[in-house]
Scaffold this active site. Structure first.
Site, PDB file in Angstrom:
ATOM      1  CB  THR A 305     -24.763 -19.499  28.251  1.00 36.26           C
ATOM      2  OG1 THR A 305     -23.926 -18.575  27.581  1.00 36.26           O
ATOM      3  CG2 THR A 305     -25.053 -20.649  27.313  1.00 36.26           C
ATOM      4  CG  ASP A 480     -25.866 -16.341  24.738  1.00 35.01           C
ATOM      5  OD1 ASP A 480     -25.446 -15.320  24.161  1.00 35.01           O
ATOM      6  OD2 ASP A 480     -25.151 -17.054  25.476  1.00 35.01           O
TER       7      ASP A 480
HETATM    8  C1  GP9 Z   1     -19.653 -21.799  28.503  1.00 34.67           C
HETATM    9  C2  GP9 Z   1     -20.441 -20.854  27.695  1.00 34.67           C
HETATM   10  C3  GP9 Z   1     -20.421 -19.459  28.258  1.00 34.67           C
HETATM   11  O1  GP9 Z   1     -19.779 -23.132  28.203  1.00 34.67           O
HETATM   12  O2  GP9 Z   1     -21.662 -21.326  27.318  1.00 34.67           O
HETATM   13  O3  GP9 Z   1     -21.412 -19.161  29.140  1.00 34.67           O
HETATM   14  P1  GP9 Z   1     -21.726 -17.639  29.539  1.00 34.67           P
HETATM   15  O4  GP9 Z   1     -20.521 -17.105  30.244  1.00 34.67           O
HETATM   16  O5  GP9 Z   1     -22.002 -16.888  28.287  1.00 34.67           O
HETATM   17  O6  GP9 Z   1     -22.909 -17.703  30.403  1.00 34.67           O
HETATM   18 MN    MN Z   2     -23.421 -16.892  26.717  1.00 30.04          MN
END
Ligand code: GP9
Ligand code: MN
Length: 702
Positions: A305, A480
Site C-alpha cells: 500500500t 493498490d
Molecule cells: C494498512 C493498510 C494495509 O493501514 O493500508 O497495507 P498493506 O498490507 O496492503 O500494504
Molecule cells: Mn494494500
C-alpha cells in the site's frame, strides 16, 4: 526486628540480587507502559506472550555488562543504564501521546523535535503520572547513596556476566524467531514502529532505528547535487506535454482518490456463483463518464500500500526492499501531490480506518503536505466495527463523510479502504456471496471481502450523488496491488478458468483498475498500458496544473506518445508487444519468443530494459539520497512539516478555523445542516445506532 532488617539488607546487598531487582523493576514498568501508554494492537496468544517477554533479552544483555565490573563501578553502570532506559521510555511516552508514534533518531537529531512543535507543547502533554517510570531508579539510586543497600565488594565472577549476556542473546533469538513466525518479514518490510516494539521491545527498536538512521544518513551524505541533475535530465527527456483534448478539463473540481484495497482488475465483471461479485464497481467502470484503463498495472514492491501511495502522489517508486514511507517518509523532502494541490487552493485530506502510524503515514503525510489525516483516532471504534487492520469499510466511510462535509471546497480527498485485505476474513453477517471453491484458504475468501468493499463503495457513491458532490468532483478509483499473490498459481488458474498459469499470466494478473470519473468526461475503456507511476502527471494535466517543473518518473497516460513499457519493482516489465519476465521474453500471446526475435526486436527489448532499469535506479537515488532537498520546482513552496498536526484535537480545531475562513464546505452550503444522514448503509453493526452514538464529533462547526 533489627536482626530481620539486617538480614533483608544483607540479602539486597548481594550483587546478583540487586542486579535481579533492577531488571525485574525495569521489566515491570516497561510492561505497564506498554499496556497503558501505547496502542500496540496486540492480539492473540503469541503476541501477548512476546509483549511480556520482549523487555527481558536486552535487559539481560545491557545490565549484564555491569557484571563484568567490580564494586561501585558495577553498581553505577547499572544505574546509569537504568536512567538512560527510563529517560528513553519517558520520552517515548510523551512523544507517543502527541504523535501516536515512537521517537526516532531522526526526530531527535534533526530539526525534527523543533519542527514537530515538541518543545512548545511538552507542558501540555505531560502528566504527573508519567513520572512513574522514574520511581524505581530514584529509589534504587537513593538506597545506594544512603548506603541502605551496600555495595558488594566481592571480586568479579565473569561467569555471571557471560551467562547473563549469552542468555539475553539466546532469548532474543527465540523472541525474533517467534515474532517472524507470527509476522513474516517483520524487519525487511518495515511496516510500523508499533510492530517492532510490540514484537521485539523498546530497546531493540532503539537500536534498529539507530541503524536505519545511520544507513539513511550515509546515503544522504553521499548524495550530491549532480545526482539530482542526472535525475532531472532523465525526467525531462521522458516528459510528455499534456494532451490538449484533456488539459484542464477538470480544473477546480474536487478530487477523490479512492483506494480500493487489494483490488485486482480481474474482479471487474467477474462472476461467481452466478452473480456479479462487484456490481457497483463494475457499473462505475462502465459508466459513460468514466474513463477506465484495462491495462493498468500495480508496480508495488514490499511496501505494498505504501508503495502505491508513494507512486500515486509523487510519481516515484517504492524501494527495492522495505517501504520508502517508513524508511524515508519522516526525513525526506518531497514535492508531492497534496502539497501541490494545497498550493492551488485545495483542502487536502487523507482518510483511513487504521492507526496513523502504519506505514509511517502520520509522518510521511506531513512531508507530502496533507493538511488533514483522519486516521482511526477520528472514528468511533468498537470491537465488532473492526476486522483485520482496522475499521470495516462501511463503518469507516459512514463516519468519514462527517469530516468530508467539513472540508472547504475544492478539496483533494484520499479515501483508503481496508476490509478487502489478506487474509480476507469477514464475519458471517457481512458475507453476501459464497466463498470460491479452489480449496486454497487464503484465496477463497477474496470474493467475499471484495463484495463487501463493493457494497461500501456503492454506499459512498450514493452519498456523493445525494449530496451533489458527484457532480462537481473528479473521482479517481484504483486498486493498490494484487490481492492474491503469485504463491497461489493453482488457485489463480482456477479462478481464471485456466488449466495452469505461466509467468506471463501472473504478470498480467498484476493489473488493477484505474478509473477517472467526472461529469462531462468522455468515458470508455482505454487500452493504454501504464501503471501507478503515471497517475500523478495524468491527474495534474486533467486538472490543468502545470507540472513540467516537477521531478516525476511517470508520464501522462492520455498523451498518445505515452511509453507503454510498464516497469515492475523487480526490473521485469510488460508492454503491449513484448514483455520481459526473468530471463524470458514473451509476446502478447504469452509465448516465449527469446529465440524468435529479429535483431531489431532484440535491440528494442534491450532499450526498454535500459529504460526500466534507469527509471528504477533514479527513483532509488532520489529517495535514498533525499535529492529533492536540492530541488526547488518553479512556483512550488517547500512544505514545512511543523505546519501539520494530525492529532484529533488539533485537527478538529484546524478544520473549524478553515471553515470559518473559507465557508465553502458542503456543510456550509447545506446551511450547517449535517449530511451524514445522506449516507445510508446496511452495515448490520450500525443497526439501531444513533448518530449521536456513532459520530465522535457530531455537528462540529455550527
Ligand atoms: C494498512 C493498510 C494495509 O493501514 O493500508 O497495507 P498493506 O498490507 O496492503 O500494504
Ligand atoms: Mn494494500
Amino acid at each position: 526486628m533489627r536482626k530481620a532488617l539486617k538480614k533483608v539488607q544483607d540479602f539486597f546487598s548481594k550483587k546478583l540480587v540487586f542486579f535481579a531487582l533492577v531488571i525485574i523493576l525495569f521489566w515491570i514498568k516497561t510492561y505497564i507502559a506498554y499496556q497503558t501508554e501505547f496502542t500496540l494492537g496486540v492480539s492473540g496468544t503469541v503476541q501477548n506472550i512476546l509483549l511480556i517477554v520482549n523487555p527481558i533479552p536486552f535487559a539481560l544483555i545491557l545490565f549484564g555488562i555491569a557484571l563484568f565490573f567490580r564494586g561501585k563501578v558495577s553498581y553505577w553502570i547499572m544505574m546509569v543504564i537504568d536512567w538512560i532506559e527510563s529517560i528513553w521510555l519517558f520520552a517515548n511516552i510523551l512523544y507517543y501521546r502527541e504523535f501516536s508514534d515512537f521517537l526516532t533518531l531522526g526526530v531527535i537529531k534533526s530539526t525534527g523535535s523543533v519542527s514537530n512543535n515538541l518543545g512548545l507543547s511538552i507542558s501540555k502533554i505531560i502528566r504527573p503520572t508519567d513520572f512513574f517510570v522514574f520511581i524505581d531508579v530514584v529509589v534504587l539510586t537513593l538506597l545506594l547513596i544512603t548506603k541502605v543497600i551496600k555495595v558488594d565488594k566481592r571480586p568479579v565472577r565473569f561467569r555471571q556476566g557471560i551467562i547473563s549476556v549469552v542468555a539475553g542473546i539466546v532469548l532474543f533469538g527465540i523472541n525474533l524467531g517467534a515474532a517472524n513466525q507470527d509476522r513474516p518479514q517483520l524487519l525487511t518490510r518495515t511496516f510500523d514502529n508499533n510492530y517492532i516494539v510490540k514484537y521485539l521491545g523498546m530497546n531493540f527498536y532503539a537500536g534498529y532505528n539507530a541503524y536505519q538512521n545511520y544507513k539513511q544518513t550515509q546515503t544522504r551524505k553521499d548524495a550530491k547535487k549532480e545526482d539530482l541533475n542526472k535525475a532531472l535530465k532523465f525526467a525531462r527527456q521522458n516528459y510528455l506535454p499534456p494532451n490538449v483534448q484533456y488539459y484542464g478539463k477538470e480544473k477546480g473540481k474536487n478530487v477523490f482518490i479512492i483506494h480500493l484495497e487489494s483490488f485486482q482488475q480481474f474482479l471487474i465483471d467477474y462472476k461467481w456463483d452466478g452473480q456479479e461479485v462487484t456490481p457497483n464497481i463494475d457499473a462505475f467502470y462502465h459508466d459513460q463518464n468514466t474513463m477506465s484503463f484495462d491495462n493498468f498495472f500495480n508496480q508495488v514492491g514490499q511496501g505494498k500500500t505504501s508503495d502505491a501511495e508513494t507512486m500515486l502522489e509523487n510519481s516515484l517508486y517504492g524501494l527495492p526492499s522495505g517501504s520508502a514511507m517508513t524508511e524515508y517518509g519522516g526525513s525526506n523532502t518531497f514535492d508531492a501531490m497534496p502539497a501541490i494541490m494545497d498550493q492551488h487552493g485545495y483542502s487536502t485530506a487523507s482518510f483511513h480506518g487504521d492507526v496513523g502510524s502504519f506505514w509511517n503515514r502520520i509522518n510521511t503525510y506531513k512531508a507530502w503536505g496533507y493538511q488533514y489525516f483522519f486516521d482511526k483516532d477520528y472514528y468511533t471504534s468498537k470491537e465488532n466495527y473492526n476486522v483485520g487492520y482496522g475499521l470495516k469499510d462501511k463503518i469507516f466511510l459512514k463516519q468519514a463523510v462527517n469530516y468530508l462535509q467539513q472540508l472547504p471546497q475544492p478539496f483533494y480527498a484520499k479515501i483508503i479502504t481496508l476490509t478487502n485485505h489478506y487474509p480476507y476474513e469477514l464475519d458471517k453477517q457481512n458475507q453476501s456471496i459464497p466463498k470460491t471453491d479452489t480449496g486454497d484458504d487464503t484465496v477463497d475468501g477474496y470474493v467475499q471481502t471484495a463484495r463487501y468493499l463493493d457494497q461500501a463503495f456503492g454506499e459512498f457513491i450514493n452519498y456523493l450523488k445525494k449530496t451533489g458532490l458527484y457532480n462537481n468532483s473528479m473521482i479517481v478509483v484504483y486498486g493498490d496491488h494484487y490481492g492474491i499473490s503469485n504463491n497461489h498459481p493453482k488457485a489463480i488458474a482456477q479462478l481464471l478458468g485456466k488449466k495452469s498459469v505461466s509467468s506471463y499470466d501472473l504478470a498480467m494478473f498484476q493489473k488493477v483498475p484505474f478509473m477517472i470519473h467526472a461529469p462531462g468526461l468522455k468515458g470508455g475503456i482505454n487500452h493504454t498500458y501504464g501503471g501507478e507511476i503515471d497517475v500523478m502527471p495524468t491527474l495534474l494535466d486533467l486538472l490543468g496544473i502545470p507540472d513540467k517543473q516537477y521531478l516525476m518518473l511517470g508520464q501522462d497516460l492520455l498523451n498518445p506518445n505515452h511509453s507503454q513499457t510498464v516497469a515492475f519493482r523487480d526490473g521485469n516489465f510488460v508492454s503491449p508487444t513484448y514483455s520481459k519476465i526473468g530471463s524470458k521474453i514473451y509476446n502478447n500471446k504469452g509465448e516465449v519468443v527469446n529465440d524468435r526475435l529479429t535483431p531489431e526486436e532484440k535491440q528494442w527489448v534491450k532499450g526498454q530494459q535500459n529504460y526500466v532499469d534507469k527509471q528504477l535506479e533514479i527513483s532509488d537515488q532520489i529517495i535514498t539520497g533525499d535529492l529533492l532537498r536540492f530541488y526547488h520546482p518553479k512556483g512550488f513552496k517547500r512544505v514545512d512539516k511543523s505546519d501539520y498536526n494530525y492529532n484529533y484535537k488539533a485537527g478538529m480545531k484546524q478544520l473549524q478555523e478553515a471553515q470559518k475562513k473559507h465557508p465553502t464546505s458542503l456543510l456550509d452550503q447545506n446551511h450547517g445542516k449535517t449530511t451524514v444522514n445522506d449516507f445510508s448503509t446496511d452495515a448490520p453493526e450500525l443497526k439501531g445506532v444513533t448518530n449521536k452514538q456513532l459520530y465522535k464529533y457530531y455537528q462540529t462547526a455550527h
